[in-house]
Design a protein around this motif. Structure first.
Motif, short mmCIF file in Angstrom:
data_model
loop_
_atom_site.label_atom_id
_atom_site.label_comp_id
_atom_site.label_asym_id
_atom_site.label_seq_id
_atom_site.Cartn_x
_atom_site.Cartn_y
_atom_site.Cartn_z
N THR A 99 0.84 -1.19 0.00
CA THR A 99 0.00 0.00 0.00
C THR A 99 0.88 1.24 0.00
N THR A 101 0.71 5.39 0.03
CA THR A 101 -0.12 6.57 0.23
C THR A 101 0.55 7.77 -0.43
N HIS A 130 -3.33 4.52 -1.95
CA HIS A 130 -4.20 5.22 -1.01
C HIS A 130 -3.99 6.72 -1.26
N SER A 132 -4.59 10.39 -0.67
CA SER A 132 -5.06 11.25 0.42
C SER A 132 -4.03 12.35 0.66
N THR A 134 -3.87 13.68 3.56
CA THR A 134 -3.59 13.54 4.98
C THR A 134 -2.37 12.65 5.17
N VAL A 136 -0.15 9.91 6.56
CA VAL A 136 -0.44 8.61 7.18
C VAL A 136 0.76 8.15 7.98
N ASP A 137 0.52 7.63 9.18
CA ASP A 137 1.58 7.08 10.02
C ASP A 137 2.06 5.75 9.43
N LEU A 138 3.31 5.73 8.97
CA LEU A 138 3.83 4.52 8.33
C LEU A 138 4.16 3.42 9.32
N SER A 142 -1.25 0.94 8.14
CA SER A 142 -2.22 1.24 7.09
C SER A 142 -1.57 1.50 5.74
N ALA A 143 -0.25 1.78 5.72
CA ALA A 143 0.48 1.98 4.46
C ALA A 143 1.91 1.51 4.65
N ALA A 146 5.22 5.94 1.42
CA ALA A 146 4.45 7.14 1.12
C ALA A 146 5.20 8.05 0.18
N ARG A 148 5.33 12.16 -0.01
CA ARG A 148 4.91 13.36 0.70
C ARG A 148 5.49 14.59 0.04
#
Length: 306
Positions: A99, A101, A130, A132, A134, A136-138, A142-143, A146, A148
């Motif tokens: 996943t 993000t 994902h 978003s 927002t 996300v705490d890696l 949940s992901a 990321a 960023r």
């Protein structure tokens, strides 16, 4: 008979050209960077041309390398696809889900259009995007990794970051609006995106108007307000107004003529996109494959100077 250089040398070159790093190529091929360097030198000697321009702490493809890389890249992808197609079911590698993000605008404009490419190269990995704005705490599960946007990340908790590409903001619009000058901006709606609210210095029309020297002449607080870059770009493509666009995210539309930069204008550079992941997760082949895929490839429009 085909007069080809050794396959090992071609593999070493393709991996190095894709990563623009002998170390990462060595990690992928499970050899040492010295072995990669020897293979590339062997290939260059066989061809009689330099394939890379070797700079201090950096590699760039030479003109010959730029010609060779896409042919080999496509060829190795075709090999992998054909081999996977004939492999017996019991020999198929186990599928893994990763996943990623990423901000909404980047996901819509740069990542989703390339999902087919990723699936072809890594058929054993199920990549979930994902989208978003927002953070996300890696470490929360949940992901896995990321993308960023912002200043150089200040990281903790065993996270690592890699710079992907810089931003470049300038006015962009549908060619049918016939915008030719700064003065023409007063007769069309300005499109605003609110997705950057958490940044210390959000990039928007007021900042651009100051840079252009027309702060008092342009009403920057009116127009169409949308919550994310993806919707704002869609509004611009539909001719709804002029957007202060992040040029790397609309490069395909600019190249096709669907959008235009209507006049010479200041281009604002402030932040960058970064790949972020827990260092330990990059030891996993599936997560590493997504991390490597995020890097703009040689010749990509994301490397283009705006």
């Amino acid at each position: 008979m085909r007069k080809l250089p050794p396959l090992s040398a071609l593999r070493a070159f393709e991996a190095t050209a894709r990563h623009l790093s002998m170390k990462r190529a060595a990690d992928e091929l499970s050899v040492t960077p010295t072995a990669i360097s020897h293979q590339i030198r062997r290939l260059e000697d066989a061809l009689g041309v330099a394939l890379f321009e070797r700079q201090v702490r950096a590699l760039r493809l030479s003109e010959a390398g730029e010609r060779l890389y896409p042919v080999l890249h496509t060829g190795f992808d075709a090999f992998a696809q054909a081999i996977d197609a004939i492999r017996a079911p019991e020999a198929q590698p186990l599928r893994q889900r990763v996943t990623l993000t990423a901000p909404l605008g980047l996901a819509a404009r740069c990542l989703v259009p390339r999902l087919g490419e990723f699936a072809t190269r890594h058929p054993q990995v199920d990549l979930r995007i994902h989208a978003s704005d927002t953070v996300v705490d890696l470490h929360g599960g949940s992901a896995d990794l990321a993308v960023r946007y912002g200043d150089t990340p200040v990281l903790g908790g065993a996270l690592v970051a890699e710079h992907l590409f810089d931003d470049a903001y300038a006015p962009v619009c549908h060619p049918g609006l016939n915008i030719r000058s700064h003065a023409d901006l007063a007769r069309v709606p300005l499109i605003h995106s609110e997705w950057q609210r958490t940044l210390p210095q959000p990039i928007g029309w007021p900042m651009w108007a100051r840079a252009a020297g027309i702060e008092g002449a342009l009403k920057t607080d009116a127009g169409i307000v949308l919550s994310d870059d993806g919707h704002a770009i869609s509004a611009a493509l539909a001719g709804q107004g002029v957007i202060l666009a992040n040029l790397p995210l609309v490069r395909d539309a600019l190249d096709s003529g669907a959008l235009v930069q209507p006049f010479e204008a200041p281009v604002i550079h402030r932040y960058a996109f970064w790949a972020i992941a827990p260092a330990a997760r990059l030891e996993e082949a599936a997560v590493r494959s997504v991390w490597d895929w995020l890097r703009p490839s040689p010749g990509s429009s994301l490397h283009r100077k705006n």
